[in-house]
Design a protein around this motif. Structure first.
Motif, mmCIF file in Angstrom:
data_model
loop_
_atom_site.group_PDB
_atom_site.id
_atom_site.type_symbol
_atom_site.label_atom_id
_atom_site.label_comp_id
_atom_site.label_asym_id
_atom_site.label_seq_id
_atom_site.Cartn_x
_atom_site.Cartn_y
_atom_site.Cartn_z
ATOM 1 N N HIS A 135 -2.092 5.460 2.437
ATOM 2 C CA HIS A 135 -3.214 4.631 2.388
ATOM 3 C C HIS A 135 -3.032 3.427 3.498
ATOM 4 O O HIS A 135 -3.622 3.095 4.519
ATOM 5 C CB HIS A 135 -3.684 3.489 1.690
ATOM 6 N N ARG A 136 -1.751 3.597 3.903
ATOM 7 C CA ARG A 136 -0.828 2.311 5.098
ATOM 8 C C ARG A 136 -1.308 2.971 6.286
ATOM 9 O O ARG A 136 -1.630 2.562 8.192
ATOM 10 C CB ARG A 136 0.030 2.368 4.829
ATOM 11 N N LEU B 129 0.993 -1.626 0.021
ATOM 12 C CA LEU B 129 0.084 0.295 -0.054
ATOM 13 C C LEU B 129 0.900 1.452 0.103
ATOM 14 O O LEU B 129 1.588 1.106 0.387
ATOM 15 C CB LEU B 129 -1.058 -0.202 1.450
ATOM 16 N N ALA C 39 -7.967 1.592 0.248
ATOM 17 C CA ALA C 39 -6.543 0.984 1.081
ATOM 18 C C ALA C 39 -7.289 -0.761 1.392
ATOM 19 O O ALA C 39 -7.293 -1.566 0.703
ATOM 20 C CB ALA C 39 -5.886 1.072 2.489
ATOM 21 N N PRO D 23 -5.948 -0.278 -7.827
ATOM 22 C CA PRO D 23 -5.088 1.049 -7.095
ATOM 23 C C PRO D 23 -4.031 1.809 -7.259
ATOM 24 O O PRO D 23 -3.342 0.584 -8.152
ATOM 25 C CB PRO D 23 -4.790 -0.661 -6.179
#
Length: 172
Positions: free
Chosen positions: A111-112, A107, A146, A167
């Motif tokens: 997002h993480r 990711l 995510a 993504p």
């Protein structure tokens, strides 16, 4: 025996099927056993058999019920194999966590970070937004994308309301 059956089986069957709650197969077995006992032990001529037949049939039903209540429930011989195959074990958990860790590392950092703060830290979208200095709508969007990326990385099919969006980490 044929005369006994023709005269008594119909009313006896109706009585037994009521006792057994409609179980026709067990009712047939009880009627058969009752008539067989009558044929073996009773004088078929000269006395009223119906009260005796109904009492014996009732006793057979009660005895069978008591026997089932005292015996342990019987199981299929293959039940242990089905249980073994359906229970997740430590190996499944370990493999899933390894796949999740690898997908999580793929990711983007934004997002993480949003996913970590909401799911792992247990913060709300508003609290995460305040912590990261971004609006709650942005947090919600990042978490959504995510999660979609994690699902794709882990091979989990998308739900009915999800749209297929590639993504960021998949773009070349």
């Amino acid at each position: 025996m044929r005369t006994l059956y023709e005269d008594q089986a119909g009313p006896l069957y109706a009585y037994v099927i009521r006792l057994l709650g409609g179980d026709r197969h067990r009712a047939e077995d009880v009627v058969q056993e009752t008539l067989l006992r009558c044929w073996r032990t009773q004088d078929l001529h000269g006395q009223a058999l119906r009260p005796w037949l109904f009492r014996v049939a009732r006793n057979l039903v009660v005895d069978e019920y008591r026997m089932r209540m005292t015996r342990p429930q019987e199981v299929n011989g293959n039940a242990w194999l089905e249980d073994l195959l359906t229970k997740p074990d430590d190996v499944d958990w370990l493999l899933t966590s390894m796949i999740l860790k690898e997908a999580f590392q793929q990711l983007s950092p934004k997002h993480r970070e949003a996913l970590y703060e909401t799911y792992y830290s247990g913060r709300s979208m508003r609290e995460t937004g305040q912590l990261l200095g971004i609006p709650p709508g942005t947090v919600k969007s990042r978490v959504h994308h995510a999660m979609r990326a994690l699902r794709m990385a882990m091979g989990v099919p998308e739900g009915p309301g999800d749209k297929a969006v590639e993504p960021e980490w998949c773009a070349a």
